[in-house]
Write an enzyme that holds these catalytic residues in place. Sequence first.
Site, short mmCIF file in Angstrom:
data_model
loop_
_atom_site.label_atom_id
_atom_site.label_comp_id
_atom_site.label_asym_id
_atom_site.label_seq_id
_atom_site.Cartn_x
_atom_site.Cartn_y
_atom_site.Cartn_z
N ASP A 33 0.82 -1.22 0.00
CA ASP A 33 0.00 0.00 0.00
C ASP A 33 0.85 1.27 0.00
O ASP A 33 0.33 2.38 0.06
CB ASP A 33 -0.96 0.01 1.20
CG ASP A 33 -0.22 0.02 2.53
OD1 ASP A 33 1.03 0.05 2.52
OD2 ASP A 33 -0.90 0.02 3.58
N GLY A 34 2.17 1.11 -0.04
CA GLY A 34 3.05 2.28 -0.13
C GLY A 34 3.67 2.68 1.20
O GLY A 34 4.61 3.47 1.23
N ARG A 88 12.82 26.24 4.53
CA ARG A 88 12.53 27.57 3.96
C ARG A 88 11.12 28.05 4.33
O ARG A 88 10.80 29.21 4.14
CB ARG A 88 12.74 27.55 2.44
CG ARG A 88 14.23 27.44 2.09
CD ARG A 88 14.49 27.62 0.62
NE ARG A 88 13.95 26.52 -0.17
CZ ARG A 88 13.97 26.46 -1.50
NH1 ARG A 88 14.50 27.45 -2.18
NH2 ARG A 88 13.50 25.43 -2.14
N GLN A 89 10.30 27.15 4.89
CA GLN A 89 8.99 27.57 5.42
C GLN A 89 9.18 27.83 6.92
O GLN A 89 8.58 27.19 7.77
CB GLN A 89 7.94 26.50 5.18
CG GLN A 89 7.61 26.30 3.70
CD GLN A 89 6.44 25.34 3.50
OE1 GLN A 89 5.43 25.44 4.18
NE2 GLN A 89 6.59 24.42 2.56
N HIS A 121 18.68 26.53 6.42
CA HIS A 121 18.45 27.74 5.63
C HIS A 121 18.39 29.00 6.51
O HIS A 121 18.96 30.03 6.16
CB HIS A 121 17.17 27.61 4.81
CG HIS A 121 16.84 28.85 4.06
ND1 HIS A 121 17.68 29.35 3.07
CD2 HIS A 121 15.81 29.72 4.16
CE1 HIS A 121 17.16 30.47 2.61
NE2 HIS A 121 16.04 30.71 3.25
N ASP A 159 23.29 36.69 -2.67
CA ASP A 159 22.62 37.71 -1.86
C ASP A 159 23.40 37.88 -0.55
O ASP A 159 24.31 37.10 -0.25
CB ASP A 159 21.14 37.36 -1.60
CG ASP A 159 20.96 36.03 -0.89
OD1 ASP A 159 21.83 35.66 -0.08
OD2 ASP A 159 19.96 35.35 -1.15
N LYS A 183 19.78 40.29 -4.78
CA LYS A 183 18.85 39.39 -5.48
C LYS A 183 17.42 39.75 -5.14
O LYS A 183 17.10 39.98 -3.97
CB LYS A 183 19.15 37.95 -5.05
CG LYS A 183 18.17 36.92 -5.55
CD LYS A 183 18.62 35.52 -5.19
CE LYS A 183 17.83 34.96 -4.04
NZ LYS A 183 18.19 33.57 -3.72
N ARG A 185 13.66 38.09 -5.61
CA ARG A 185 12.95 36.89 -6.07
C ARG A 185 11.67 37.31 -6.78
O ARG A 185 10.83 38.02 -6.22
CB ARG A 185 12.65 35.95 -4.89
CG ARG A 185 12.02 34.65 -5.33
CD ARG A 185 12.15 33.56 -4.29
NE ARG A 185 13.46 32.94 -4.23
CZ ARG A 185 13.96 32.10 -5.14
NH1 ARG A 185 13.24 31.79 -6.21
NH2 ARG A 185 15.15 31.59 -4.98
N ASP A 209 26.23 29.43 -2.32
CA ASP A 209 24.91 29.61 -1.71
C ASP A 209 24.65 28.41 -0.79
O ASP A 209 25.35 27.40 -0.87
CB ASP A 209 23.83 29.70 -2.79
CG ASP A 209 22.63 30.51 -2.35
OD1 ASP A 209 22.52 30.83 -1.14
OD2 ASP A 209 21.78 30.83 -3.21
#
Length: 281
Positions: A33-34, A88-89, A121, A159, A183, A185, A209
């Site tokens: 089923d994964g 990054r969130q 990050h 940046d 930079k 975005r 980076d």
Amino acid sequence: MIVSGSASQSLAAALAAEAGLELAPATYDRFPDGEQLVTVPIDADRAIVVAATPTDAACIELLQLQDAVREAGVGTTVTVIPYLGYARQDEAFEAGQPVSARAIARAISTGTDRVLLVNPHAAAVAEYFDVPATSIDAAGCLADPLPDDLAEPLFLAPDENAQSLAETVRDAYGAGEVEYLEKTRLSSTAVEIEWHDRRVADRDVVLVDDIIATGGTMSAAVSALVERGVGRVFAAGVHPVLAGNARVKLARAGVTAVIGTDTLERAETTASVAPAVAEHL
Ligand code: R5P
């Protein structure tokens, strides 16, 4: 004993060798089923779980690895997260959205005594864990694969946030100037780079980076450098995510080589963070 996630096997092996520790024979299976299931035969006082979380499946697998070692009676668990997905969130960008990095950090905290993060990050992400969490700056290893004969080397950050990484790589290389660009975005895949007056013609430039994700940032910077007559241009990122057509974008822009570390296992992985991580075990 080192316990590897399926996405971090090379780094786990390098770390075991670096620290003189045994590598547990972990296996990774899936049910029809994964659903995933890990098995970690382990008999040790301390487990060092090494697992990058670039995918949702890898996050689940990390929680399973942590639980498996606890279930096996391990006394202390250290969790090394070479690449933390969702980092990054690190804030809710709009009302009604989660702080995803915090939600993930809290879940990981339940199965460990402490956490080691490699170049997250945002430094603030470490504060989201409910157990002690240390950020390791391993960017210096990006200098290892660089040629010894860089011409008038310039270490360039796309940046200001990445300037300290560029300094770290320059210091590890042992020569060169450091500069950063501005930079903006424009979208999740496109950026605008504002150019500085620094001469780049006939010089070798190392772009530095933390993450090369879609390659939008690096390819924009490479294109600008090529237009200005740069010599060789290296795109160095601690975390070589290289999503979608990132490689095509970078190649079309004229990059000489892409350099990444083993926080993510990619063809471009030519440097190892193992020595830097080993210092913190
Ligand atoms: C952003 O602040 C990060 O430092 C990187 O510049 C970014 O993640 C790179 O993303 P992409 O490769 O998609 O431009």
